[in-house]
Design a protein around this motif. Structure first.
Motif, PDB file in Angstrom:
ATOM      1  N   ALA A  85      -0.645  -2.560  -5.710  1.00  0.00           N
ATOM      2  CA  ALA A  85      -0.467  -1.135  -5.429  1.00  0.00           C
ATOM      3  C   ALA A  85      -1.803  -0.489  -5.133  1.00  0.00           C
ATOM      4  O   ALA A  85      -2.844  -0.970  -5.572  1.00  0.00           O
ATOM      5  N   ASN A  86      -1.744   0.608  -4.378  1.00  0.00           N
ATOM      6  CA  ASN A  86      -2.935   1.436  -4.198  1.00  0.00           C
ATOM      7  C   ASN A  86      -3.075   2.324  -5.413  1.00  0.00           C
ATOM      8  O   ASN A  86      -2.089   2.912  -5.864  1.00  0.00           O
ATOM      9  N   LEU A  87      -4.281   2.434  -5.930  1.00  0.00           N
ATOM     10  CA  LEU A  87      -4.498   3.326  -7.065  1.00  0.00           C
ATOM     11  C   LEU A  87      -5.973   3.697  -7.148  1.00  0.00           C
ATOM     12  O   LEU A  87      -6.788   3.214  -6.359  1.00  0.00           O
ATOM     13  N   LEU A  88      -6.277   4.591  -8.097  1.00  0.00           N
ATOM     14  CA  LEU A  88      -7.674   4.974  -8.299  1.00  0.00           C
ATOM     15  C   LEU A  88      -8.318   3.979  -9.250  1.00  0.00           C
ATOM     16  O   LEU A  88      -7.826   3.762 -10.353  1.00  0.00           O
ATOM     17  N   GLY A 134     -10.213   5.249  -4.409  1.00  0.00           N
ATOM     18  CA  GLY A 134      -8.951   4.627  -4.023  1.00  0.00           C
ATOM     19  C   GLY A 134      -9.176   3.189  -3.596  1.00  0.00           C
ATOM     20  O   GLY A 134     -10.087   2.893  -2.822  1.00  0.00           O
ATOM     21  N   CYS A 178       0.832  -1.212   0.000  1.00  0.00           N
ATOM     22  CA  CYS A 178       0.000   0.000   0.000  1.00  0.00           C
ATOM     23  C   CYS A 178       0.863   1.257   0.000  1.00  0.00           C
ATOM     24  O   CYS A 178       0.352   2.361   0.001  1.00  0.00           O
ATOM     25  N   GLY A 179       2.155   1.083   0.083  1.00  0.00           N
ATOM     26  CA  GLY A 179       3.066   2.211   0.188  1.00  0.00           C
ATOM     27  C   GLY A 179       4.397   1.674   0.652  1.00  0.00           C
ATOM     28  O   GLY A 179       4.547   0.461   0.845  1.00  0.00           O
ATOM     29  N   PRO A 180       5.387   2.546   0.837  1.00  0.00           N
ATOM     30  CA  PRO A 180       6.721   2.038   1.178  1.00  0.00           C
ATOM     31  C   PRO A 180       6.786   1.304   2.526  1.00  0.00           C
ATOM     32  O   PRO A 180       7.614   0.417   2.687  1.00  0.00           O
ATOM     33  N   PHE A 181       5.926   1.669   3.474  1.00  0.00           N
ATOM     34  CA  PHE A 181       6.009   1.040   4.799  1.00  0.00           C
ATOM     35  C   PHE A 181       4.668   0.425   5.211  1.00  0.00           C
ATOM     36  O   PHE A 181       4.434   0.166   6.378  1.00  0.00           O
ATOM     37  N   GLU A 182       3.790   0.236   4.265  1.00  0.00           N
ATOM     38  CA  GLU A 182       2.423  -0.201   4.586  1.00  0.00           C
ATOM     39  C   GLU A 182       2.007  -1.370   3.715  1.00  0.00           C
ATOM     40  O   GLU A 182       2.291  -1.395   2.517  1.00  0.00           O
ATOM     41  N   TYR A 233       2.443  -8.345  -8.246  1.00  0.00           N
ATOM     42  CA  TYR A 233       2.563  -6.911  -7.995  1.00  0.00           C
ATOM     43  C   TYR A 233       1.243  -6.392  -7.437  1.00  0.00           C
ATOM     44  O   TYR A 233       0.176  -6.838  -7.816  1.00  0.00           O
TER      45      TYR A 233
END
Lengths: 92, 181
Positions: B131-134, B139, B63-67, B129
């Motif tokens: 990722a968070n995205l729209l 979101g 979800c992000g670099p640390f999430e 892979y």
């Protein structure tokens, strides 16, 4: 406005995923600074034409704050960095 | 006063009326999934990334670099939380707050391509892979599980909107929808 931003964590993303906070070059004055300095920090902003550094948040992605260096005339994006990395570099 | 609470899926009632069989392109709403959110300190991110990959019967979604989100169909949220504690991570059970949808089929990229603005080509959005995205302007987390199989983890409150958008955009490809699990 630049329509594609290369987030350092997520890669190339559309600008709809970001929210823009504004000028990244202002530096917060010390608490004891004069009223004029605080007034300048809180209310006064340049409105440059050309290269500009701004704080953008990747709100719909990694939610990190980024510093986007872009040209607001040509819409070219020069560089995008995580704001934490920039802050560390400034502190050194 | 005693409250009688009922565990009801966010899409219950929205999915009835759809065909019970699945076409080549199918949207599955996965019931009873455990979803845990994990947040670690930046200096522990690399260790956490390696440790999360080893948690049995689950998959870690970035979800992000640390999430991350830890998603498991077989394990309980409590048992995942126990493992998260050993990682020295901030972890929260999100199972009731998220809806997991799985979309698969030969036209999955053309359907998702109407909803997202990232490149879904296999070379760019590799297997595993995430990722968070729209997606359809909201979101959510998108993960590629296998060849033509993607999984979406979305907030419960946005699930109905996203479901209806996906069904509408998949109509030309005969997208069917149904619960699993």
């Amino acid at each position: 406005m630049a329509s594609l931003i290369k987030c350092p964590h997520c890669g190339v993303r559309p600008r709809e995923e970001f929210s823009v906070r504004g000028d990244a070059s202002v530096v917060r004055p010390s608490p004891a600074a004069s009223d004029e300095e605080w007034h300048r920090y809180v209310h006064i902003r340049e409105n440059p034409r050309g290269p500009y550094r701004e704080h953008w948040q990747h709100a719909a992605g990694c939610r990190r704050w980024l510093v986007v260096h872009r040209n607001n005339v040509t819409h070219e994006v020069y560089d995008v960095m995580d704001a934490a990395t920039v802050a560390k570099e400034v502190a050194q | 006063m005693s409250l009688s609470l009922q565990n009801r899926h966010a899409l219950e009632g929205h999915i009835s009326g759809f065909s019970s069989f699945s076409n080549a392109n199918h949207l599955s709403i996965v019931r009873g999934v455990a979803v845990i959110s994990i947040l670690v300190q930046p200096q522990r991110a690399e260790d956490a990334r390696r440790a999360l990959a080893t948690i049995a019967e689950s998959s870690a979604r970035s979800c992000g670099p640390f999430e991350w989100l830890i998603v498991s169909e077989t394990r309980s949220a409590d048992s995942l939380l126990q493992e998260a504690i050993s990682l020295d991570a901030a972890s929260v059970d999100q199972s009731d707050g998220r809806v997991v949808m799985r979309i698969a089929g030969p036209d999955v990229r053309r359907i998702l391509g109407k909803c997202v603005a990232v490149d879904l080509h296999p070379d760019s959005f590799a297997e595993g892979y995430s990722a968070n995205l729209l997606i359809a302007r909201i979101g959510a987390n998108l993960a590629r599980l296998a060849g033509d199989c993607f999984e979406i983890v979305v907030d419960r409150s946005n699930a109905v909107w996203l479901f209806e958008e996906l069904v509408a955009r998949g109509r030309e490809f005969d997208l069917s929808a149904g619960f699993v699990g």
